[in-house]
Design an enzyme around this catalytic site. Structure first.
Site, PDB file in Angstrom:
ATOM      1  N   GLN A 249       1.077  -0.871  -0.455  1.00 18.57           N
ATOM      2  CA  GLN A 249       0.503  -0.635  -0.336  1.00 18.57           C
ATOM      3  C   GLN A 249       0.819   1.162  -0.012  1.00 18.57           C
ATOM      4  OE1 GLN A 249      -2.798  -2.199  -1.413  1.00 18.57           O
ATOM      5  NE2 GLN A 249      -4.072   0.032  -0.798  1.00 18.57           N
ATOM      6  N   HIS A 252       1.305   3.635  -3.418  1.00 19.53           N
ATOM      7  CA  HIS A 252       0.215   4.615  -3.728  1.00 19.53           C
ATOM      8  C   HIS A 252       0.781   5.469  -3.803  1.00 19.53           C
ATOM      9  CE1 HIS A 252      -3.674   2.835  -4.057  1.00 19.53           C
ATOM     10  NE2 HIS A 252      -3.624   1.943  -3.012  1.00 19.53           N
ATOM     11  N   GLU A 317      -7.644   4.205   6.716  1.00 18.50           N
ATOM     12  CA  GLU A 317      -8.697   4.203   6.767  1.00 18.50           C
ATOM     13  C   GLU A 317      -8.846   1.513   6.423  1.00 18.50           C
ATOM     14  OE1 GLU A 317      -8.509   4.533   1.526  1.00 18.50           O
ATOM     15  OE2 GLU A 317      -6.214   5.005   2.702  1.00 18.50           O
ATOM     16  N   HIS A 318      -7.857   1.525   6.318  1.00 14.85           N
ATOM     17  CA  HIS A 318      -7.209   0.338   5.834  1.00 14.85           C
ATOM     18  C   HIS A 318      -7.302   0.019   7.050  1.00 14.85           C
ATOM     19  CE1 HIS A 318      -6.383   1.890   1.702  1.00 14.85           C
ATOM     20  NE2 HIS A 318      -7.820   1.025   1.559  1.00 14.85           N
ATOM     21  N   ASP A 351      -8.843  -3.313  -3.004  1.00 13.68           N
ATOM     22  CA  ASP A 351      -8.955  -2.672  -3.845  1.00 13.68           C
ATOM     23  C   ASP A 351      -9.437  -2.743  -5.445  1.00 13.68           C
ATOM     24  OD1 ASP A 351      -7.828  -0.770  -2.251  1.00 13.68           O
ATOM     25  OD2 ASP A 351      -5.514  -0.490  -2.911  1.00 13.68           O
ATOM     26  N   HIS A 410     -44.365  31.334  13.271  1.00 11.78           N
ATOM     27  CA  HIS A 410     -44.382  30.114  13.593  1.00 11.78           C
ATOM     28  C   HIS A 410     -45.920  29.757  14.326  1.00 11.78           C
ATOM     29  CE1 HIS A 410     -40.549  29.544  11.974  1.00 11.78           C
ATOM     30  NE2 HIS A 410     -40.330  29.174  12.189  1.00 11.78           N
TER      31      HIS A 410
END
Length: 427
Positions: A249, A252, A317-318, A351, A410
């Site tokens: 990862q 990336h 995230e992961h 992914d 109102h």
């Protein structure tokens, strides 16, 4: 808790983010003012791409798809089948609601798809073919009428597999356009690109910042920054699998955080050694090494319970769980984008192919949101219908509660109904 390795300080990260923000703000302002001319200038400058039309015609799409190898098409269809089926199952979990909570008072909600969505599919060094499945396909399953998709050219060439994936996923319009200019064109609109109601998809720091600045003008899926991967491991795991999954990862981008939280100090040091060994042979080590050196962390904790607490605090995230009892984390952990339970699965499955969506929360956003799914493309809106006698009944309560807050106008709305429908209430 003991830090064996730490990455850049939060102050260093903040300074880098500020520079990106300034660049994006100037670019979006340019698109707002100059439209197509600004988009064309930025595409030429950043991507060396200046075609007559950024939108691909049906004929061009057909020719491009026809050049994609059959095996690639089959692989794309396999992934899209898995993603479609999971998205359809998620959609089935949503239902409209209507209740009569008081006699004559009918309340309900409807699930209505967003009308138009713009999907960004990253390119550059890594043509993110899978992002077409995750965004375009999921939007179509949700029922979005108009889905447009942008992806950048790569070194002046058309990313044919990505275009094929966008087409097979159901994109209504396909544009060869990248970066800030793509996000701005979809959200703001130009003379040739009609604006959308929502923009989605991952991207680099500039794409993520563009999405942040455009939020409010259009909806977004979530703020998806550089990918994050956390491995939680105990002594039953091994250094090879941990190192492989972290570096896999880390490739990336140079700002992608990777972390190991483990109950075993021995495993922590073995992993550091294994990472160095793998970096000697990994083809993408030039990127993975920078991300690991600058953003990698190794943390040793005293127990599985503390590991869970640290993982929840990090809200990555992961999150891969490589422990004797992975289900403990499924049952007790609350802050994550996606969990990968056991050594048999990994982030790459999520992914690319397995069916869950890969657009997930980063930078702590997992504390308050999940990732992209059909529900992100659907507005849950409410309605009410009231019978005359029920209106007079409700109106008395409403008027008193409005007067309590000094909202005279109102209160009059309610009292008018009491006067008008009060006789029917008595009857």
């Amino acid at each position: 808790m003991k830090f064996i390795k730490q990455g850049k300080s939060s102050e260093e990260v903040k300074q880098s983010d500020a520079k990106v923000s300034e660049t994006v703000a100037a670019a979006l302002s340019d698109i707002e003012e100059k439209g197509d001319a600004a988009v064309r200038e930025m595409s030429a400058r950043f991507d060396k791409w200046e075609p007559e039309s950024f939108r691909l015609s049906e004929e061009e799409i057909s020719e491009i798809v026809g050049r994609v190898p059959e095996q690639v098409i089959e692989d794309i269809k396999f992934a899209q089948k898995n993603i479609r089926e999971f998205a359809e199952a998620q959609l089935a979990s949503l239902s409209d609601v209507e209740v009569e909570n008081i006699p004559g008072v009918i309340l309900g909600h409807k699930n209505i798809p967003v009308n138009s969505v713009g999907c960004y599919i990253p390119g550059g060094r890594y043509p993110m073919v899978a992002s077409a499945h995750m965004s375009v396909l999921t939007a179509k399953v949700a029922g979005v009428k108009r889905v447009i998709a942008c992806t950048p050219p790569i070194n002046g060439e058309i990313p044919e597999a990505t275009v094929a994936a966008m087409h097979l996923a159901g994109a209504d319009e396909i544009y060869l356009l990248g970066g800030i200019q793509a996000m701005g064109a979809m959200a703001i609109g130009t003379e040739t690109i009609e604006s959308v109601d929502m923009i989605v998809g991952p991207g680099n720091a500039f794409v993520a910042e563009a999405k942040r600045q455009l939020y409010g003008r259009v909806g977004i899926d979530l703020f998806a920054g550089p990918t994050e991967t956390l491995v939680v491991a105990d002594e039953t795991s091994d250094a090879e699998i941990i190192a492989t999954d972290l570096l896999g990862q880390g490739e990336h981008g140079p700002t992608s955080p990777g972390a190991l939280v483990t109950t075993s100090e021995k495993l922590a040091y073995e992993t550091l050694e294994e990472i160095e060994r793998q970096l000697e042979v990994l083809p993408t080590a030039d990127v993975a090494r920078v991300s690991w050196d600058d953003y990698g962390q190794v943390i040793v904790v005293d127990s599985i319970e503390e590991a869970r607490e640290v993982a929840d605090e990090m809200a990555y995230e992961h999150v891969e769980i490589l422990t004797e009892n992975p289900d403990y984390f499924l049952e007790n952990m609350t802050n994550y984008g996606c969990l990968f339970l056991g050594p048999e699965t990994n982030v790459a499955y999520g992914d690319k192919v397995i069916g869950t969506n890969h657009t997930l929360p980063t930078k702590g956003a997992a504390r308050y949101t999940g990732g992209l799914w059909v529900g992100k493309f659907i507005k849950t809106v409410t309605y009410q219908k009231v019978k005359p006698e029920a209106s007079a009944y409700i109106g008395e309560y409403a008027a008193r509660l409005c007067q309590l807050e000094n909202f005279a106008g109102h209160a009059e709305q309610a009292l008018l109904r009491v006067r008008r429908y009060g006789d029917q209430k008595k009857n």
